[in-house]
Design a protein around this motif. Structure first.
Motif, PDB file in Angstrom:
ATOM      1  N   PRO A  65       6.559 -10.029   1.116  1.00 20.30           N
ATOM      2  CA  PRO A  65       6.733 -10.645  -0.192  1.00 20.30           C
ATOM      3  C   PRO A  65       8.162 -10.418  -0.678  1.00 20.30           C
ATOM      4  O   PRO A  65       8.772  -9.406  -0.362  1.00 20.30           O
ATOM      5  N   ARG A  66       8.690 -11.400  -1.379  1.00 22.22           N
ATOM      6  CA  ARG A  66       9.942 -11.180  -2.116  1.00 22.22           C
ATOM      7  C   ARG A  66       9.541 -11.171  -3.593  1.00 22.22           C
ATOM      8  O   ARG A  66       9.077 -12.168  -4.129  1.00 22.22           O
ATOM      9  N   PHE A  67       9.673 -10.009  -4.217  1.00 19.95           N
ATOM     10  CA  PHE A  67       9.200  -9.866  -5.590  1.00 19.95           C
ATOM     11  C   PHE A  67      10.158 -10.537  -6.556  1.00 19.95           C
ATOM     12  O   PHE A  67      11.371 -10.424  -6.430  1.00 19.95           O
ATOM     13  N   LYS A  68       9.575 -11.250  -7.517  1.00 22.98           N
ATOM     14  CA  LYS A  68      10.386 -11.956  -8.480  1.00 22.98           C
ATOM     15  C   LYS A  68      10.409 -11.211  -9.804  1.00 22.98           C
ATOM     16  O   LYS A  68      11.393 -11.207 -10.513  1.00 22.98           O
ATOM     17  N   ARG A  69       9.296 -10.634 -10.146  1.00 23.88           N
ATOM     18  CA  ARG A  69       9.140  -9.995 -11.430  1.00 23.88           C
ATOM     19  C   ARG A  69       8.007  -9.005 -11.283  1.00 23.88           C
ATOM     20  O   ARG A  69       7.026  -9.270 -10.605  1.00 23.88           O
ATOM     21  N   LEU A  70       8.165  -7.870 -11.886  1.00 27.19           N
ATOM     22  CA  LEU A  70       7.083  -6.887 -11.869  1.00 27.19           C
ATOM     23  C   LEU A  70       6.981  -6.351 -13.274  1.00 27.19           C
ATOM     24  O   LEU A  70       7.986  -6.000 -13.887  1.00 27.19           O
ATOM     25  N   ALA A  71       5.782  -6.305 -13.828  1.00 26.29           N
ATOM     26  CA  ALA A  71       5.647  -5.885 -15.218  1.00 26.29           C
ATOM     27  C   ALA A  71       4.417  -5.012 -15.403  1.00 26.29           C
ATOM     28  O   ALA A  71       3.397  -5.210 -14.741  1.00 26.29           O
ATOM     29  N   LEU A 113       0.699   3.979  -8.457  1.00 19.52           N
ATOM     30  CA  LEU A 113       1.858   3.271  -7.904  1.00 19.52           C
ATOM     31  C   LEU A 113       2.719   2.717  -9.039  1.00 19.52           C
ATOM     32  O   LEU A 113       3.950   2.818  -9.010  1.00 19.52           O
ATOM     33  N   ALA A 114       2.056   2.137 -10.045  1.00 18.34           N
ATOM     34  CA  ALA A 114       2.801   1.585 -11.182  1.00 18.34           C
ATOM     35  C   ALA A 114       3.598   2.687 -11.872  1.00 18.34           C
ATOM     36  O   ALA A 114       4.751   2.489 -12.257  1.00 18.34           O
ATOM     37  N   ARG A 115       2.983   3.861 -12.000  1.00 17.15           N
ATOM     38  CA  ARG A 115       3.682   4.965 -12.661  1.00 17.15           C
ATOM     39  C   ARG A 115       4.925   5.359 -11.863  1.00 17.15           C
ATOM     40  O   ARG A 115       5.994   5.593 -12.415  1.00 17.15           O
ATOM     41  N   LYS A 116       4.784   5.375 -10.526  1.00 14.83           N
ATOM     42  CA  LYS A 116       5.940   5.747  -9.712  1.00 14.83           C
ATOM     43  C   LYS A 116       7.058   4.709  -9.832  1.00 14.83           C
ATOM     44  O   LYS A 116       8.233   5.058  -9.851  1.00 14.83           O
ATOM     45  N   GLN A 156      11.476   1.224  -5.420  1.00 17.30           N
ATOM     46  CA  GLN A 156      10.534   0.414  -6.194  1.00 17.30           C
ATOM     47  C   GLN A 156       9.963  -0.723  -5.350  1.00 17.30           C
ATOM     48  O   GLN A 156       8.785  -1.049  -5.440  1.00 17.30           O
ATOM     49  N   GLU A 157      10.814  -1.332  -4.547  1.00 15.03           N
ATOM     50  CA  GLU A 157      10.340  -2.413  -3.679  1.00 15.03           C
ATOM     51  C   GLU A 157       9.308  -1.914  -2.679  1.00 15.03           C
ATOM     52  O   GLU A 157       8.324  -2.597  -2.400  1.00 15.03           O
ATOM     53  N   ALA A 158       9.560  -0.732  -2.125  1.00 12.47           N
ATOM     54  CA  ALA A 158       8.630  -0.186  -1.140  1.00 12.47           C
ATOM     55  C   ALA A 158       7.282   0.113  -1.798  1.00 12.47           C
ATOM     56  O   ALA A 158       6.225  -0.176  -1.231  1.00 12.47           O
ATOM     57  N   ILE A 159       7.321   0.673  -3.008  1.00 12.36           N
ATOM     58  CA  ILE A 159       6.065   0.973  -3.707  1.00 12.36           C
ATOM     59  C   ILE A 159       5.339  -0.337  -4.042  1.00 12.36           C
ATOM     60  O   ILE A 159       4.122  -0.444  -3.903  1.00 12.36           O
ATOM     61  N   SER A 160       6.109  -1.334  -4.463  1.00 12.40           N
ATOM     62  CA  SER A 160       5.504  -2.639  -4.759  1.00 12.40           C
ATOM     63  C   SER A 160       4.870  -3.227  -3.503  1.00 12.40           C
ATOM     64  O   SER A 160       3.838  -3.902  -3.569  1.00 12.40           O
ATOM     65  N   LEU A 161       5.501  -2.978  -2.373  1.00  8.32           N
ATOM     66  CA  LEU A 161       4.976  -3.489  -1.101  1.00  8.32           C
ATOM     67  C   LEU A 161       3.631  -2.849  -0.785  1.00  8.32           C
ATOM     68  O   LEU A 161       2.697  -3.523  -0.323  1.00  8.32           O
ATOM     69  N   GLU A 168       2.863   1.157   6.754  1.00 10.67           N
ATOM     70  CA  GLU A 168       4.278   0.790   6.878  1.00 10.67           C
ATOM     71  C   GLU A 168       4.973   0.822   5.521  1.00 10.67           C
ATOM     72  O   GLU A 168       6.114   1.258   5.408  1.00 10.67           O
ATOM     73  N   ALA A 169       4.277   0.320   4.500  1.00  3.84           N
ATOM     74  CA  ALA A 169       4.869   0.292   3.164  1.00  3.84           C
ATOM     75  C   ALA A 169       5.095   1.717   2.652  1.00  3.84           C
ATOM     76  O   ALA A 169       6.144   2.018   2.080  1.00  3.84           O
ATOM     77  N   ILE A 170       4.124   2.592   2.887  1.00  2.00           N
ATOM     78  CA  ILE A 170       4.281   3.983   2.442  1.00  2.00           C
ATOM     79  C   ILE A 170       5.423   4.644   3.216  1.00  2.00           C
ATOM     80  O   ILE A 170       6.234   5.382   2.652  1.00  2.00           O
ATOM     81  N   SER A 171       5.493   4.345   4.520  1.00  2.00           N
ATOM     82  CA  SER A 171       6.588   4.894   5.320  1.00  2.00           C
ATOM     83  C   SER A 171       7.934   4.399   4.808  1.00  2.00           C
ATOM     84  O   SER A 171       8.939   5.117   4.848  1.00  2.00           O
ATOM     85  N   LEU A 172       7.941   3.163   4.340  1.00  2.55           N
ATOM     86  CA  LEU A 172       9.173   2.582   3.817  1.00  2.55           C
ATOM     87  C   LEU A 172       9.623   3.329   2.566  1.00  2.55           C
ATOM     88  O   LEU A 172      10.810   3.588   2.384  1.00  2.55           O
ATOM     89  N   GLU A 173       8.672   3.695   1.724  1.00  4.30           N
ATOM     90  CA  GLU A 173       9.030   4.491   0.543  1.00  4.30           C
ATOM     91  C   GLU A 173       9.612   5.831   0.986  1.00  4.30           C
ATOM     92  O   GLU A 173      10.643   6.268   0.470  1.00  4.30           O
ATOM     93  N   LEU A 174       8.958   6.448   1.949  1.00  4.60           N
ATOM     94  CA  LEU A 174       9.448   7.725   2.466  1.00  4.60           C
ATOM     95  C   LEU A 174      10.862   7.550   3.021  1.00  4.60           C
ATOM     96  O   LEU A 174      11.758   8.370   2.771  1.00  4.60           O
TER      97      LEU A 174
END
Lengths: 301, 301
Positions: free
Chosen positions: A36-42, A146-149, A165-170, B166-172
């Motif tokens: 995914p390419r994130f556009k907006r996160l709220a 995840l949102a908190r992080k 942030q992108e990785a957590i969003s992923l 993979e996503a969690i690893s990416l955060e790491l």
């Protein structure tokens, strides 16, 4: 008293072992590169509640209700969520929402990208999916964690906060996908991403027959598809023929055996279905630009 | 009693608001597409301790010490880690380790990939970096929390577990990069990823001057680099000229203003430094295949 938390801690203590969790072959082959390419996160809160008039979406949007009331209409179908439920709004959907007083949401919009971008990007959702099938369920505590992080990282503002942030969003993204009914996802998307998908089944088939010689017919038969469809899917996903993909699998196993065992090159060749050490070494060099002996000397985990 | 946890919870309660955390322009432009491809991920425990004879690395490897003793030698330099410290082993490094009884590690090996893969992949570490500069520090509790989630997902084995892992690893991964001295990272890597990098500074410059007309000279001067180097970097990172990139930025802002304000198209054109509504509309259509009016009608967040 041993509660779920102490069980969890105990399970975690046991998870350290001499064996790796993910091995090379697994993660190399199974990892889809649809992202995914994130556009907006709220993280939105509406103390007064409100409504949004009908609008059409040009991106995907995931809306997860954390607390409060949320009713909406997608393409004319009216629905309501309870906390822990979410809705994945499709590109092109007509959407209209009513948010109750004090409602809290995690929401993000995104498009899909494929790497390498070759035959286009599959749609996320199956054609003709109904609004009811766009509903997902997720562990709310996990999602809010995840949102908190993401929020905490926003306060930190280091040079890599955005990427963290992108990785957590992923992670949130894949958990949402995990929370959707499987039938709601398009074949193209599943073929590229899911375990149990074509990609994963092919990978398992290769692993199970790694000591053998498989023809195109053998592989197609095992997967229950035609030769043409096998070749097409393989090209689409891996940009190589089924034979080449199988060979790559063998060579990755060879690399592993060279480093982690004392088998001779001849023995390894035999274990991978090669009649001659010479043919094996040639294939190996084609893959890694090193001879098996050079690899063994240089590449110790 | 208000401990750090209750403060954290309070901060999180406040983080829900009507404003998005990430906006379109931010995440579109700032997000690097340099990604690790994980080869192996392990949570290792050595009850007896052991040593690994000298070996050369063909992948990057991150080793984080969770508990116990860990001494090692990289390219002849002997070092020791304390729990919460890690070492990023470079491709080509000569490595030799001694692990104490009961030592616990989180370790993974990876290569880098760039999307779209154009001018090759930058090295992660700066040339001539010393083993001491390959040491990183990370919040151990956070890192172990991530490792535990990877492990839990391994038990779950759903169709998307691999991608969640993979996503969690990416955060790491990004937290480890964040924990390295900035000087240890190569310019090419920083240019593609870090905030405060060329990518981020250019993006900020565009945002700050979005109502103006900037020439190539203006941009180069503001960034303190030559026109040639500006053009080269821009092509390398965004596959477009600086002028085209600035135009895209303006059009993204235009899309935002069309949907979130009641400004007329003419007013928006003026706000983005266009003398004529016509020129603006043409640029907008080139970017989005829709006229500003169509966009406004269709695309409501």
């Amino acid at each position: 008293m041993a509660g779920p938390n102490s069980e969890r801690r105990a399970a975690y203590r046991n998870c350290f072992s001499a064996e790796p969790i993910l091995r090379k072959a697994d993660s190399d082959f199974a990892a889809g590169r649809i992202l995914p390419r994130f556009k907006r996160l709220a993280l939105r809160k509406y103390p007064q509640g409100n409504m949004v008039p009908p609008h059409r979406h040009l991106d995907y949007e995931a809306v997860l209700l954390c607390s409060g009331a949320y009713r909406f209409r997608i393409n004319g179908t009216e629905m309501e969520l309870t906390p822990g439920e979410g809705i994945l709004v499709n590109i092109g959907d007509q959407h209209e929402d009513w948010r109750g007083d004090g409602a809290k949401f995690i929401g993000f919009s995104f498009t899909l990208e494929a790497f390498p971008a070759t035959n286009g990007i599959p749609a996320l959702l199956a054609p003709g999916v109904s609004p009811q099938e766009q509903r997902f369920r997720i562990d709310l505590k996990e999602a809010e964690g995840l949102a908190r992080k993401i929020y905490e990282e926003e306060q930190r503002q280091t040079a890599f906060s955005r990427l963290i942030q992108e990785a957590i969003s992923l992670e949130l993204f894949w958990r949402i996908i995990q929370g959707l009914p499987r039938e709601s996802l398009s074949t193209g998307f599943l073929d590229n991403t899911a375990d149990g998908s074509f990609r994963a089944r092919l990978s398992r088939l290769f692993q199970d027959h790694i000591e053998e010689v498989l023809t195109l017919d053998d592989i197609a038969k095992q997967l229950g598809i035609s030769r043409t469809s096998l070749t097409n899917k393989c090209n689409e996903l891996f940009h190589m023929s089924p034979g080449k993909a199988f060979c790559r699998c063998k060579m990755e196993r060879a690399g592993y055996l060279l480093v982690n065992t004392r088998l001779t090159v001849k023995e390894i060749a035999g274990r991978l279905g090669y009649a001659s050490e010479f043919a094996f070494s040639r294939a190996f060099r084609r893959e890694f630009n090193l001879s098996p002996a050079e690899w063994r000397r240089n590449y110790i985990y």
